[in-house]
Design an enzyme around this catalytic site. Structure first.
Site, PDB file in Angstrom:
ATOM      1  N   THR A  12      38.323  48.164  38.106  1.00  0.00           N
ATOM      2  CA  THR A  12      37.246  48.592  37.809  1.00  0.00           C
ATOM      3  C   THR A  12      35.606  48.190  38.017  1.00  0.00           C
ATOM      4  O   THR A  12      34.730  49.045  38.011  1.00  0.00           O
ATOM      5  CB  THR A  12      37.234  48.803  35.913  1.00  0.00           C
ATOM      6  OG1 THR A  12      38.257  49.472  35.693  1.00  0.00           O
ATOM      7  CG2 THR A  12      36.076  49.469  35.363  1.00  0.00           C
ATOM      8  N   SER A  55      44.331  47.649  40.151  1.00  0.00           N
ATOM      9  CA  SER A  55      45.174  46.615  39.730  1.00  0.00           C
ATOM     10  C   SER A  55      46.707  46.904  39.450  1.00  0.00           C
ATOM     11  O   SER A  55      47.716  46.036  39.971  1.00  0.00           O
ATOM     12  CB  SER A  55      44.718  45.443  38.918  1.00  0.00           C
ATOM     13  OG  SER A  55      44.978  45.751  37.689  1.00  0.00           O
ATOM     14  N   THR A  88      41.771  44.723  35.792  1.00  0.00           N
ATOM     15  CA  THR A  88      42.218  43.605  34.783  1.00  0.00           C
ATOM     16  C   THR A  88      43.660  43.973  34.367  1.00  0.00           C
ATOM     17  O   THR A  88      44.210  43.111  33.802  1.00  0.00           O
ATOM     18  CB  THR A  88      41.228  44.122  33.677  1.00  0.00           C
ATOM     19  OG1 THR A  88      41.411  45.298  33.357  1.00  0.00           O
ATOM     20  CG2 THR A  88      39.615  43.741  33.742  1.00  0.00           C
ATOM     21  N   ASP A  89      44.125  44.958  34.679  1.00  0.00           N
ATOM     22  CA  ASP A  89      45.503  45.465  34.255  1.00  0.00           C
ATOM     23  C   ASP A  89      46.533  44.247  34.497  1.00  0.00           C
ATOM     24  O   ASP A  89      47.360  43.683  33.913  1.00  0.00           O
ATOM     25  CB  ASP A  89      45.917  46.807  34.728  1.00  0.00           C
ATOM     26  CG  ASP A  89      45.266  47.807  34.026  1.00  0.00           C
ATOM     27  OD1 ASP A  89      44.504  47.707  33.115  1.00  0.00           O
ATOM     28  OD2 ASP A  89      45.271  48.988  34.617  1.00  0.00           O
TER      29      ASP A  89
HETATM   30  N1  ASP Z   1      42.880  50.128  35.521  1.00  0.00           N
HETATM   31  C1  ASP Z   1      42.000  49.292  35.951  1.00  0.00           C
HETATM   32  C2  ASP Z   1      42.528  48.151  36.999  1.00  0.00           C
HETATM   33  O1  ASP Z   1      43.260  47.067  36.600  1.00  0.00           O
HETATM   34  C3  ASP Z   1      41.443  48.434  35.044  1.00  0.00           C
HETATM   35  C4  ASP Z   1      40.129  47.449  35.210  1.00  0.00           C
HETATM   36  O2  ASP Z   1      39.969  47.096  36.489  1.00  0.00           O
HETATM   37  O3  ASP Z   1      39.506  47.027  34.229  1.00  0.00           O
HETATM   38  O4  ASP Z   1      42.223  48.389  38.014  1.00  0.00           O
END
Ligand code: ASP
Length: 323
Positions: A12, A55, A88-89
């Site tokens: 993100t 991710s 973050t995932d």
């Molecule tokens: N869905 C996103 C990812 O993990 C969430 C993020 O980056 O905060 O790529």
């Protein structure tokens, strides 16, 4: 001036929100590059776009390639620290994989964002600045791979994503952050235990993670015993207990020489072979299942994948999970 390498992998922090479609999607890496001028005050930063992946697209093979890339960068250029931007995932899985497998000579910090680059209150810029400040701080050495988010510094081993959307999503349940990034400086208030390090060449093990639920259907687990799996991690109940109905299917898995690691679906505490009833921890242990040491399911899976590159011996694997 200290030198930092920022390796972008996506997430993100590199995405843009489209208000008309009410969606968020990856663009080019400009979103992260726009933060570069704010970093110049702290360090000489080289930014590298290694990938631009959400991710959920990250695999253990990708993590291993990233590890090799970090090592080759450190061989050719001298840096005071490395920062990896990541979705973050699955960030905690990559952070823990790197923690287990990188011979660390300088601090390595992972970060990302919960709000995309053009959203109000975007957290990517401040997280990246805090990460660079952490990476160049001499106190960050020898603390294992770090995750910096929302002004907090977490140890890769304990940190986990706890909220779907809140910027304070990264927490280390039971242990808390090991440090804080303040406006003036980077402060550590805990020192993590000695880091485990395992040299690996590749990570090819096929290790599914299964969550125990009340009255679970044992047929799914019988199916598992027919699959080419190298190991299994089960998020059991509480202290490490399972419904008795699944034990025959798990015995078939064990009989094939496939190790089973038990963790808890509780996110605090350790599993222990204490309960002496049908399906209780004591019986699982007697069947030959390995009890983990406070890792969550996704991290125990990463550790088992790494450990399986070192040994397939059950007793040795058992010792890996005592640490
Ligand atoms: N869905 C996103 C990812 O993990 C969430 C993020 O980056 O905060 O790529």
């Amino acid at each position: 001036m200290r030198r930092v390498l920022v390796i972008n992998t996506g997430g993100t922090i590199a995405m843009t929100a489209d208000d008309s479609l009410e969606s968020v999607k990856p663009l080019d890496d400009q979103a992260v590059r726009r933060i570069l001028p704010h970093l110049a005050k702290y360090a000489e930063v080289r930014m590298l776009t290694y990938a631009n992946l959400p991710s959920p697209h990250i695999t253990p093979a990708f993590m291993n390639d990233l590890r090799q890339h970090i090592l080759s960068e450190l061989k050719t250029t001298s840096y005071d620290g490395i920062v990896v931007t990541h979705g973050t995932d699955t960030l905690e899985e990559t952070a823990y994989f790197l923690d287990l497998t990188l011979p660390l000579t300088v601090p390595v910090v992972l970060t990302g964002a919960m709000r995309s680059s053009n959203e109000l209150g975007a957290d990517g810029p401040v997280n990246l600045i805090s990460s660079v400040r952490t990476a160049i701080d001499p106190a960050s050495r020898n603390k294992g791979v770090l995750v910096v988010f929302n002004d907090e510094i977490h140890a890769a081993r304990h940190v986990t994503k706890t909220h779907t959307s809140n910027v304070a999503t990264f927490q280390s349940p039971q242990y808390g952050p090991i440090g804080t990034v303040t406006k003036r400086n980077v402060i550590y208030h805990h020192v993590p235990l000695a880091r485990e390090y395992y040299p690996v060449e590749q990570v090819e093990a096929n290790v599914p993670l299964i969550k125990a639920v009340a009255g679970m259907d044992p047929r799914w687990l019988s199916f598992l015993s027919e699959q080419p799996v190298d190991g299994v991690v089960i998020e059991a109940f509480g202290l490490g207990n399972l419904p008795p109905a699944v034990l025959p299917a798990l015995q078939q898995v064990l009989d094939k020489g496939v190790p089973i690691v038990i963790v808890s679906r509780c996110f605090n505490g350790q599993v222990q072979d204490l309960y002496d009833y049908d399906g209780g921890g004591r019986q699982l242990r007697e069947m030959g299942m390995i009890f983990s040491n406070g890792l969550n399911g996704q991290k125990a899976r990463i550790k088992l994948m790494v450990a399986l590159q070192q040994t397939r011996d059950r007793d040795e694997l058992d010792r890996y999970f005592e640490q």
